[in-house]
Motif scaffolding. Structure first.
Motif, PDB file in Angstrom:
ATOM      1  N   PRO A   1       0.837  -1.214   0.000  1.00 12.92           N
ATOM      2  CA  PRO A   1       0.000   0.000   0.000  1.00 12.92           C
ATOM      3  C   PRO A   1       0.867   1.256   0.000  1.00 12.92           C
ATOM      4  O   PRO A   1       1.968   1.260   0.570  1.00 12.92           O
ATOM      5  N   GLN A   2       0.358   2.311  -0.598  1.00 13.01           N
ATOM      6  CA  GLN A   2       1.145   3.537  -0.725  1.00 13.01           C
ATOM      7  C   GLN A   2       1.562   4.098   0.630  1.00 13.01           C
ATOM      8  O   GLN A   2       2.693   4.573   0.787  1.00 13.01           O
ATOM      9  N   TRP A   3       0.682   4.045   1.633  1.00 15.60           N
ATOM     10  CA  TRP A   3       1.047   4.606   2.933  1.00 15.60           C
ATOM     11  C   TRP A   3       2.187   3.818   3.569  1.00 15.60           C
ATOM     12  O   TRP A   3       3.055   4.392   4.242  1.00 15.60           O
ATOM     13  N   LYS A   4       2.218   2.500   3.322  1.00 15.19           N
ATOM     14  CA  LYS A   4       3.330   1.705   3.840  1.00 15.19           C
ATOM     15  C   LYS A   4       4.617   2.011   3.084  1.00 15.19           C
ATOM     16  O   LYS A   4       5.701   2.068   3.675  1.00 15.19           O
ATOM     17  N   LEU A   5       4.500   2.196   1.778  1.00  8.09           N
ATOM     18  CA  LEU A   5       5.663   2.576   0.993  1.00  8.09           C
ATOM     19  C   LEU A   5       6.295   3.845   1.552  1.00  8.09           C
ATOM     20  O   LEU A   5       7.523   3.930   1.715  1.00  8.09           O
ATOM     21  N   PHE A   6       5.456   4.825   1.857  1.00  8.85           N
ATOM     22  CA  PHE A   6       5.944   6.103   2.385  1.00  8.85           C
ATOM     23  C   PHE A   6       6.601   5.925   3.745  1.00  8.85           C
ATOM     24  O   PHE A   6       7.715   6.417   3.974  1.00  8.85           O
ATOM     25  N   MET A   7       5.939   5.228   4.660  1.00  9.73           N
ATOM     26  CA  MET A   7       6.462   5.079   6.017  1.00  9.73           C
ATOM     27  C   MET A   7       7.742   4.252   6.037  1.00  9.73           C
ATOM     28  O   MET A   7       8.689   4.567   6.778  1.00  9.73           O
ATOM     29  N   ILE A   8       7.794   3.197   5.222  1.00  9.89           N
ATOM     30  CA  ILE A   8       9.008   2.380   5.167  1.00  9.89           C
ATOM     31  C   ILE A   8      10.153   3.178   4.556  1.00  9.89           C
ATOM     32  O   ILE A   8      11.284   3.154   5.051  1.00  9.89           O
ATOM     33  N   GLN A   9       9.863   3.909   3.482  1.00  7.34           N
ATOM     34  CA  GLN A   9      10.890   4.739   2.849  1.00  7.34           C
ATOM     35  C   GLN A   9      11.408   5.776   3.834  1.00  7.34           C
ATOM     36  O   GLN A   9      12.620   6.014   3.927  1.00  7.34           O
ATOM     37  N   LEU A  10      10.513   6.396   4.597  1.00  7.06           N
ATOM     38  CA  LEU A  10      10.929   7.412   5.564  1.00  7.06           C
ATOM     39  C   LEU A  10      11.883   6.822   6.591  1.00  7.06           C
ATOM     40  O   LEU A  10      12.930   7.405   6.895  1.00  7.06           O
ATOM     41  N   LEU A  11      11.537   5.664   7.130  1.00  9.85           N
ATOM     42  CA  LEU A  11      12.389   5.065   8.153  1.00  9.85           C
ATOM     43  C   LEU A  11      13.669   4.505   7.535  1.00  9.85           C
ATOM     44  O   LEU A  11      14.731   4.538   8.164  1.00  9.85           O
ATOM     45  N   ASN A  12      13.575   3.998   6.305  1.00 11.27           N
ATOM     46  CA  ASN A  12      14.776   3.511   5.616  1.00 11.27           C
ATOM     47  C   ASN A  12      15.821   4.609   5.486  1.00 11.27           C
ATOM     48  O   ASN A  12      17.010   4.387   5.732  1.00 11.27           O
ATOM     49  N   ILE A  13      15.383   5.794   5.067  1.00 15.09           N
ATOM     50  CA  ILE A  13      16.337   6.865   4.795  1.00 15.09           C
ATOM     51  C   ILE A  13      16.658   7.687   6.027  1.00 15.09           C
ATOM     52  O   ILE A  13      17.679   8.378   6.070  1.00 15.09           O
ATOM     53  N   ALA A  14      15.802   7.607   7.043  1.00 11.41           N
ATOM     54  CA  ALA A  14      15.964   8.492   8.198  1.00 11.41           C
ATOM     55  C   ALA A  14      16.763   7.842   9.320  1.00 11.41           C
ATOM     56  O   ALA A  14      17.929   8.168   9.546  1.00 11.41           O
TER      57      ALA A  14
END
Length: 499
Positions: free
Chosen positions: A48-61
């Protein structure tokens, strides 16, 4: 405080304006994405798009926008400008293209992307560089949290195995192996959104606490000077120190993870550009906290932005709740960066040696050596047998150099597509100047030969040499790019990997 809110508004506005311009320039369409086309049930699957966003945020942050931003506060509120404009015009552009170019090339790792657009030599350099960097990141983010957990139990009066750093390190490495081996939806897809929300709550809590506790964020225009207590130059030390909060090459190794899980190319603006803008906002909040709560000397005395400072900021702004969030953040965030670092290393090797990753055998072939090397380094460090801190000190420079290379690769892609390559060529040129200047000034690089110390131990940086060299080198890189595009008119084709 006005300048803080102006920068915050610029970041939000940048997502909708410049971010949309970048998205239109790339031109997402309705083609079948790797998640749909390949869908191996392990690394390629629709999320899901919201999971894509949250995972990407934590991946890069992780802790990057916290530690880096607090360290950046040593230079004063001028750091707000780098976080704001660096994020909008460099970092978010870098993350967007590293993700979307991966998506356009069957989810390829950043080393393969660099090879497609910059040639075979660069591909091989980036392959080795990426794997070494990712294993180093993963190992450090195992050793660090293990030490923090040990400290918490020791300070809490516990004894026995709970106060043994090696015990916690082994547990973390076991978790890393499982997270690296299993399909992305099993662990990462479930726990990352939760920790991502915690990261956002921490930032919101700190921001609210700054205002409710009576702290005053200094204005940029009243402090438009170098406020670093040791006189460390703004250019280019601040631009290297505040990496994840503005632009970071490490992000390019993480974006392909989500490029393999997108249902539509049109999600790229929100997932890649949006996650980086969110990280910029988090960094802005923590930089503001550093400037508002401490003087430069106080911040430097606390280590300049490490775990102790995070604990103190959360305690002063949020009380007991803040302390709990701080402990969760400084332990969970690096762990969630470490596991995806090892996962990315596995995927880089898979692309490199064309090892399919759908089968258990294929994944074990790469998980075992990757985690094995990490275990040797981590356990050796925990036992005092291996000291890789000298190598790790080069991370700050190599990280931004990686970002520079990715932006040049994106520029070449845009040239081949007959699109506006200046949106990546300009930040690529800027980051070239940053990287080369720091290489000349950093004490772990050529600075150890060019700089000198005064009688009281203060470092005098040889900016008279480093600044012109950095500018000339950046201009030379731009010139090489412009010259090379005149000689190239055939778009490279991606060689399908053995997935």
């Amino acid at each position: 405080m006005i300048s803080f809110f102006i920068c915050l508004a610029l970041l939000i506005g940048g997502y909708f304006t410049y971010g949309s311009l970048v998205d239109r320039t790339f031109g997402p369409d309705d083609r079948e994405t790797p998640a749909v086309k390949i869908n191996d049930g392990v690394d390629y699957m629709v999320l899901p798009q919201w999971k894509l966003f949250m995972i990407q945020l934590l991946n890069i942050a992780g802790l990057g926008p916290i530690f880096g931003a607090l360290s950046g506060a040593l230079w004063g509120p001028v750091v707000f400008l780098w976080i704001t404009f660096g994020t909008i015009f460099a970092g978010a552009v870098h993350d967007y293209f590293s993700g979307m170019l991966s998506e356009r090339n069957e989810g390829a790792s950043i080393s393969e992307i660099s090879g497609i657009y910059l040639g075979g030599t660069m591909k091989n350099v980036m392959r080795v560089f990426s794997v070494v960097l990712l294993i180093m990141v993963g190992t450090v983010f195992a050793v660090g949290p293990a030490g923090l957990i040990q400290l918490l139990f020791s300070n809490g009066g516990s004894t026995g195995i709970l106060t043994n750093k090696l015990f916690w390190l082994v547990l973390i490495l076991v978790y890393y192996f499982i997270a690296t081996f299993l399909s992305i939806d099993k662990i990462i897809g479930k726990i990352y959104p939760v920790f991502g929300i915690c990261l956002i709550i921490m930032a919101v809590g700190v921001a609210v606490g700054i205002f409710t506790k009576g702290y005053v964020i200094p204005e940029i225009w009243n402090n438009f000077t170098n406020m670093h207590p040791q006189g460390t130059p703004i250019w280019s030390f601040m631009f290297i120190t505040v990496a994840c909060g503005a632009i970071s090459g490490f992000h390019a190794t993480q974006s392909p993870l989500m490029a393999r899980c997108m249902k539509s190319e049109k999600q790229g603006h929100f997932v890649f550009y949006g996650a980086m803008v969110s990280e910029g906002i988090i960094a802005l909040v923590w930089a503001a906290a550093g400037c508002a709560i401490y003087t430069g000397a106080d911040l430097l005395a606390m280590g300049g932005g490490g775990s102790t400072t995070v604990y103190d900021v959360c305690s002063k702004t949020m009380g007991g709740v803040g302390i709990a969030l701080a402990m969760l953040g400084v332990i969970a965030c690096p762990i969630t960066s470490g596991d995806t670092a090892f996962r990315s290393a596995r995927l880089v090797l898979a692309d490199w040696f064309h090892v399919e990753q759908k089968s258990i055998k294929g994944r074990l072939m790469l998980c075992i050596p990757v985690l094995g090397i990490g275990a040797i380094l981590g356990v050796g460090n925990a036992l005092g047998k291996i000291d890789y801190t000298i190598i790790w000190r080069y991370f700050s420079w190599t990280n931004q150099t990686l970002a520079m290379i990715v932006l040049w690769a994106a520029s070449m892609y845009l040239f081949y597509e007959k699109k506006n390559y200046w949106i990546t060529a300009v930040p690529a040129t800027f980051m070239s100047a940053v990287s080369i200047t720091y290489f000349m000034l950093g004490n772990e690089c050529l600075g150890q030969f060019l700089n000198h110390k005064t009688a009281d131990g203060a470092v005098v940086y040889n900016t008279a040499v480093a600044y012109p060299v950095g500018i000339i080198a950046a201009a030379l890189f731009l010139g090489i790019f412009l010259y090379s595009i005149k000689k190239r008119d055939v778009k490279p084709q991606y060689e399908t990997l053995g997935k």
